[in-house]
Scaffold this active site. Structure first.
Site, PDB file in Angstrom:
ATOM      1  N   TYR A  10      17.466   0.033  -2.003  1.00 37.89           N
ATOM      2  CA  TYR A  10      17.198   1.289  -1.066  1.00 37.89           C
ATOM      3  C   TYR A  10      16.368   2.340  -2.159  1.00 37.89           C
ATOM      4  CZ  TYR A  10      17.843   5.487   1.696  1.00 37.89           C
ATOM      5  OH  TYR A  10      17.803   6.680   2.149  1.00 37.89           O
ATOM      6  N   ASP A  55      -2.800  -4.235   1.050  1.00 43.19           N
ATOM      7  CA  ASP A  55      -2.444  -3.174   1.889  1.00 43.19           C
ATOM      8  C   ASP A  55      -2.052  -2.013   0.959  1.00 43.19           C
ATOM      9  OD1 ASP A  55      -2.789  -1.477   4.160  1.00 43.19           O
ATOM     10  OD2 ASP A  55      -0.955  -2.535   4.860  1.00 43.19           O
ATOM     11  N   LYS A  57      -1.435   1.496  -0.377  1.00 46.54           N
ATOM     12  CA  LYS A  57      -1.424   3.016   0.138  1.00 46.54           C
ATOM     13  C   LYS A  57      -0.205   3.597  -0.029  1.00 46.54           C
ATOM     14  CE  LYS A  57       0.055   1.001   4.725  1.00 46.54           C
ATOM     15  NZ  LYS A  57      -0.256   1.015   6.173  1.00 46.54           N
TER      16      LYS A  57
END
Length: 132
Positions: A10, A55, A57
């Protein structure tokens, strides 16, 4: 029961995208360089193992709060974590996307070869383009 899942730690600091929205305006050059360096090392690690992310970003960079000498700077007390390998593929896999006619990635961060659908040209330089 035979189902697949992903377990990750987490990261309570949110995403780099969220941090950028809370801190509008230019980022100091040394901080920006430090952040890119950390993310580049993570990306290099994936590429060395034959994985193309596809991807990159800010919303796929999670932040782990950190204090002390491991943090990037005192103004940015986080360690970055490159996440969301949902569009990733192995470099030695077929160049074509799993769904022909669909673009893979987030348009704002896609390399020209991704945007143009030139899948045979998508590779490590495409991820580096998105990192920039």
């Amino acid at each position: 029961a035979g189902g697949a899942y992903i377990a990750t730690e987490y990261c309570s600091g949110g995403s780099l995208r969220e941090w950028m929205h809370r801190h509008p305006g230019p980022v100091r050059p040394r901080l920006a360089a430090s952040l890119v360096k950390e993310i580049a090392w993570a990306l290099h690690h994936a590429h060395e193992r034959g994985v193309l992310h596809q991807d990159i970003k800010p919303s796929n960079i999670l932040l782990m709060p950190q204090s002390g000498s491991n943090s990037v700077t005192k103004d940015f007390p986080f360690i970055t974590k490159l996440t969301d390998f949902g569009l990733a593929k192995f470099l030695d896999e077929s160049s074509a996307p799993a769904y022909p006619g669909h673009r893979v990635g987030t348009p704002r961060y896609m390399s020209p070869e991704q945007t143009e659908g030139r899948w045979q040209d998508v590779g490590v330089p495409s991820d580096i383009y998105a990192l920039g």
